[in-house]
Design a protein around this motif. Structure first.
Motif, PDB file in Angstrom:
ATOM      1  N   GLU A 298       0.844  -1.203   0.000  1.00 48.94           N
ATOM      2  CA  GLU A 298       0.000   0.000   0.000  1.00 48.94           C
ATOM      3  C   GLU A 298       0.873   1.245   0.000  1.00 48.94           C
ATOM      4  OE1 GLU A 298      -3.863  -0.862   2.561  1.00 48.94           O
ATOM      5  OE2 GLU A 298      -2.113  -1.896   3.376  1.00 48.94           O
TER       6      GLU A 298
ATOM      7  N   VAL B 199       2.355  -8.339  -3.750  1.00 51.47           N
ATOM      8  CA  VAL B 199       1.660  -9.426  -4.450  1.00 51.47           C
ATOM      9  C   VAL B 199       2.518 -10.678  -4.336  1.00 51.47           C
ATOM     10  CG1 VAL B 199       0.747 -10.260  -6.650  1.00 51.47           C
ATOM     11  CG2 VAL B 199       0.587  -7.827  -6.078  1.00 51.47           C
TER      12      VAL B 199
ATOM     13  N   LEU C 228      -2.983 -11.117  -3.170  1.00 57.46           N
ATOM     14  CA  LEU C 228      -2.835  -9.670  -3.018  1.00 57.46           C
ATOM     15  C   LEU C 228      -2.801  -9.400  -1.524  1.00 57.46           C
ATOM     16  CD1 LEU C 228      -5.483  -8.470  -5.651  1.00 57.46           C
ATOM     17  CD2 LEU C 228      -3.124  -9.211  -6.023  1.00 57.46           C
TER      18      LEU C 228
ATOM     19  N   HIS D 199      -4.317  -3.614  -6.765  1.00 53.73           N
ATOM     20  CA  HIS D 199      -3.069  -4.328  -7.011  1.00 53.73           C
ATOM     21  C   HIS D 199      -3.196  -5.326  -8.161  1.00 53.73           C
ATOM     22  CE1 HIS D 199      -2.047  -2.672  -3.102  1.00 53.73           C
ATOM     23  NE2 HIS D 199      -0.805  -3.084  -3.260  1.00 53.73           N
TER      24      HIS D 199
ATOM     25  N   ASP E 177       4.774   0.304 -11.548  1.00 54.66           N
ATOM     26  CA  ASP E 177       3.325   0.215 -11.575  1.00 54.66           C
ATOM     27  C   ASP E 177       2.795   1.519 -12.170  1.00 54.66           C
ATOM     28  OD1 ASP E 177       0.706  -0.351 -11.211  1.00 54.66           O
ATOM     29  OD2 ASP E 177       0.809  -0.645  -9.037  1.00 54.66           O
TER      30      ASP E 177
ATOM     31  N   ARG F  58      -0.874   2.968 -11.435  1.00 52.69           N
ATOM     32  CA  ARG F  58      -1.110   3.589 -10.136  1.00 52.69           C
ATOM     33  C   ARG F  58      -0.365   4.909 -10.034  1.00 52.69           C
ATOM     34  NH1 ARG F  58      -0.837   0.147  -4.964  1.00 52.69           N
ATOM     35  NH2 ARG F  58      -2.331   1.731  -4.345  1.00 52.69           N
TER      36      ARG F  58
END
Length: 856
Positions: A363, A504, A760, A767, A832, A835
């Motif tokens: 997170e 993950v 996850l 995710h 990522d 995101r």
């Protein structure tokens, strides 16, 4: 008539807590073979451990006899089969790992054996045929020594934790346990430290360069001096190669190391000392750099084990004392100061703080944590503690002092299980690797035959034998599939490491590859697409029943259940009833997928779906209750009917809030090419359709019992590859039948962590696009590596036949090996992007996400 028997797996197989363990499969096969048994499967329920469900014909097999058979089979298997996952030294590269695994697997009594180039060995063995000490002795003969226990059900292993072979110079007075990469990895350390092989390779190159310079540019030196330098270069460059070749020949294996030595010896026999020294220099340098590059990926995984602190501050009465985290026990009160890492899993009992959970869940933003509302309830049911009060080992406290109560020992934390499972994942082969392994089994003998034929080229072609011999050696070197052997494992290792760093957990190469090839994903509703925190929206009593009486009865019964809907009724119902006294409910029975029944004042009470009534001897609903249910469902409500005795008391409507991140995540998955996304739910079709429309799903399948969900996934899997996303508890059977099972919120759920192919860690669907994107990148890199590996061989073999020298062949050969390894390492830097690019309106600022990437 077929009946069912459910037994707790941990009682049947006490040493096998993982429902996905191979022993569980053996137990199922053993019981299925019994006359009268029609089906055996594992059901991990929401309110306890995994259960073994046996369907049987009571006429053929009486229940008492079945219990005896199941327990006897479990005791036999539990006592018979041993499991071990060990950190080792002595495995330096993928070819060596494969040799170790094949050698162990050939030993009578070993059922399965896998090894990883990162220094991990996994074995499953029959205790009736072989002991763990014999396996370790076999490893010692391979010059592989166990340095630590990642996971084992052998009690002696847990007691000692560290085993040394005779002559091992790793004695430690404190009995500390080594992990690969913790500063004690001496696979190539020897007497000059971890870079000994690189030092030898560079020494070989220096001696070769000096000898060549003396010969080419400087005169006046005796002829024997350059030759002596070349011979010394042979010694430095061939030291590790010779040692490995001898080990392989003892095992009757003809590997690339042996080919290099034969080629170098042939060059020396022909008087080409400089060329032979160049061959050994290039090969040893490539080998050393390959080890260094793989070490980088290895350290990315091993860093997980170092997240938790070594010492915890524990409250003992009025004093605070520091103790090793290994000595923490369940119930200890740990004080965590600002900016300290949490030493254990538990729940907050004092204070509040913002905790950075990125090391475990990935997170990006710190999560606010507050103390539990009721410590006694949290202590009794630690797995049911709200996420706002649950904390994990390895996460980082914010600016406030908090106190937590420990709920798991150090070797049972979510972080410890992730380390164990990632280590196991390193040994699991992907479909591409299995293909390349099969290809090598045919390719290598073909190359040896070709080289043997070329040895006799002088018979056909007018050339001296030395030229034919030289050409044959060059072909052997050119055709050795080193790059192919490392192409897939290096990419899988890097992909698994990057995924774990992003919160993950991917359990091996197969799910890592399959995830990127999906075109369809099925989602459970509750806890996946919705928050999993339903609330009461409507209370509709029938005529003659008050709202308070209806709620009081429902709260009394549902307080005995752990189901999320039951929790919502209890929480909101008590808030509405205030201090009103509740009736006493007893003898709760769970009717899986339908509802519950209990006794209140000597009368039977049913609470559940409308479909539960009118079946299995339960009287059908009256018109008033049926109409109330229809109205609630039209409004998208989940409904629970309450009946006492033969009288319908009314219906309760509940609604779960769709997750904020779900709509954006599903939109991104559509953009990534996932063409079909389906919600499968036990809720009524109208409720399922309302939620599906809200979050942006293509289809909604409602009114499904747990067995119907399994059938739905099997149907989808028959059409194409499909993933099943759920919370890993009630969804476990469906997940097991999908191509890839994906569990959310795995950091807080043992069952989710153990049953899924992909977990996850955060309770956040955002995710999932990251995991799919990483999988696709991994598949591309694996394909690139295989093309490069085979392409170089395809070019070099004809080139060497036509006259390309051994030195050039080795340079290309080792260059391709390094190329595929460093190409795989690019996965460690995978970003990522989705995101990062999300706007602040979507819930996260881009700068926060870039910081997350820097931290991880």
């Amino acid at each position: 008539m077929t009946e069912k028997l459910a037994l707790d797996l941990p009682l049947i197989l006490p040493d096998v807590p993982d429902a996905a363990d191979a022993c569980v499969g053996r137990l199922q096969d053993t019981i299925k073979a019994k006359p009268g048994v029609t089906e055996v499967h594992v059901v991990p329920p929401a309110d306890g451990p995994a259960q073994l469900c046996v369907h049987f014909d009571a006429k053929q097999l009486p229940l008492p006899r079945l219990r005896e058979l199941v327990r006897a089979a479990g005791a036999e298997l539990s006592g018979r089969y041993g499991h071990g996952l060990w950190a080792v030294k002595g495995i330096t590269h993928e070819r060596r790992a494969r040799t170790v695994a094949e050698t162990l697997a050939a030993i009578p009594g070993i059922v399965e054996a896998d090894a990883s180039a990162t220094g991990t060995v996994r074995v499953e063995y029959d205790r009736q045929a072989i002991e763990e000490s014999a396996i370790l002795a076999a490893l010692a003969k391979l010059k592989v020594t166990r340095t630590g226990v990642v996971a084992s059900d052998d009690k002696a292993a847990h007691a000692t934790e560290l085993t040394h072979a005779p002559g091992d110079d790793h004695d430690h007075a404190d009995g500390s346990k080594h992990w690969p990469g913790d500063g004690h990895d001496h696979s190539h350390g020897q007497f000059l430290g971890p870079n000994t092989e690189l030092i030898f390779a560079l020494t070989c190159g220096a001696l070769l360069g000096i000898g060549w310079a003396l010969e080419a540019f400087i005169g006046g030196f005796p002829e024997w001096l350059p030759t002596s330098l070349y011979i010394a270069a042979y010694g430095a460059g061939g030291f590790f190669t010779l040692r490995e070749a001898i080990d392989n020949l003892k095992l009757r294996k003809f590997e690339i190391d042996t080919l290099m030595l034969v080629a170098a010896a042939g060059a020396a026999a022909l008087g080409a000392w400089a060329e032979g020294a160049l061959l050994l220099f290039l090969f040893s340098l490539g080998h050393a750099l390959e080890h260094y590059a793989m070490g980088r990926a290895k350290k990315a995984i091993e860093a997980l084990a170092e997240l938790a602190p070594d010492v915890a501050t524990v409250r003992r009465g009025r004093e605070a004392v520091d103790v090793p985290v290994e000595e923490l026990i369940v119930g200890d009160i740990v004080i965590v100061r600002p900016n300290e890492r949490l030493p254990a899993d538990g729940f907050v009992i004092k204070g509040s703080s913002a905790i950075n959970q990125a090391p475990v869940t990935g997170e990006s933003m710190p999560v606010d944590k507050v103390k539990v509302a009721d410590a006694a309830i949290a202590r009794a049911k630690p797995d049911m503690v709200d996420a706002a009060s649950r904390v994990f080992a390895g996460t980082i406290n914010g600016a406030s002092v908090i106190e937590i109560e420990v709920t798991r020992r150090s070797n049972e934390t979510a972080l410890a299980k992730v380390v164990k499972m990632v280590s196991e994942a390193e040994t699991q082969k992907s479909p591409t690797q299995r293909f390349t392994d099969k290809f090598e089994r045919f390719f290598v003998p073909a190359v040896l035959v070709l080289a043997f034929v070329l040895l006799f080229a002088w018979v056909v072609v007018d050339e001296p034998f030395r030229d034919s011999f030289y050409r044959a050696m060059a072909v052997l070197v050119a055709a050795s599939p080193c790059a192919l052997a490392i192409a897939t494992p290096s990419a899988v290792l890097s992909g698994v490491a990057r995924a774990a760093r992003g919160g993950v957990l991917v359990k091996g190469g197969a799910p890592l590859e399959n995830l990127g090839s999906l075109k369809a994903i099925a989602f459970d509703k509750t806890g996946t697409l919705t928050e999993g925190r339903p609330r009461i929206t409507d209370v509709m009593p029938t005529e003659g029943t008050s709202e308070e009486d209806l709620l009081a009865l429902a709260v009394a019964v549902e307080a005995l259940s752990d189901h999320p809907l039951a929790g919502a009724i209890v929480r909101d119902g008590r808030e509405r009833l205030g201090a009103r006294e509740l009736p006493v409910a007893t003898d709760l029975r769970n009717l899986i997928g339908r509802g519950v029944t209990a006794l209140v004042g000597g009368e039977t009470v049913w609470i559940g779906k409308a479909e539960m009534f009118g079946t299995d001897g339960i009287p059908a609903l009256g018109d008033a209750a049926t109409q109330a249910i229809a109205g609630l469902r039209d409004g998208g409500r989940t409904t629970m009917v309450v009946r006492r005795g033969d009288r319908d008391l009314g219906a309760i409507g509940l609604m779960d809030t769709p997750r904020e991140a779900a709509k954006a995540a599903l939109k991104q998955l559509h953009a990534m090419g996932i063409t079909r996304m389906i919600m499968i739910s036990g809720d009524h079709q109208k409720v399922a359709e309302a939620i599906a429309k809200d979050v942006g799903l293509d289809e909604a399948w409602g009114d499904l019992m747990p067995e119907d969900k399994v059938a739905a996934i099997r149907k989808l899997a028959g059409e194409d590859k499909v993933a099943m996303v759920g919370d890993g508890v009630n969804d476990a059977p469906a997940m097991a039948n999908a191509t890839v099972g994906i569990a959310m919120g795995a950091a807080g759920s043992d069952v989710a962590l153990e049953t899924a192919d992909v977990a996850l860690m955060a309770d956040d669907l955002a995710h999932l696009p990251f995991a799919v994107g990483l999988s696709r990148r991994t598949r591309r890199i694996i394909l690139q590596n295989v093309i490069v590996s085979l392409g170089v061989v395809a070019l070099l073999v004809p080139a060497t036949i036509l006259g390309l020298g051994i030195g050039a062949a080795v340079a290309f050969h080792e260059g391709s090996t390094l190329l595929v390894v460093f190409n795989a390492l690019r996965l460690l830097a995978y970003r990522d992007k989705w995101r990062e690019e999300r706007s602040p309106a979507d819930g996260e600022a881009p700068q926060d996400l870039s910081l997350r990437e820097e931290r991880t």
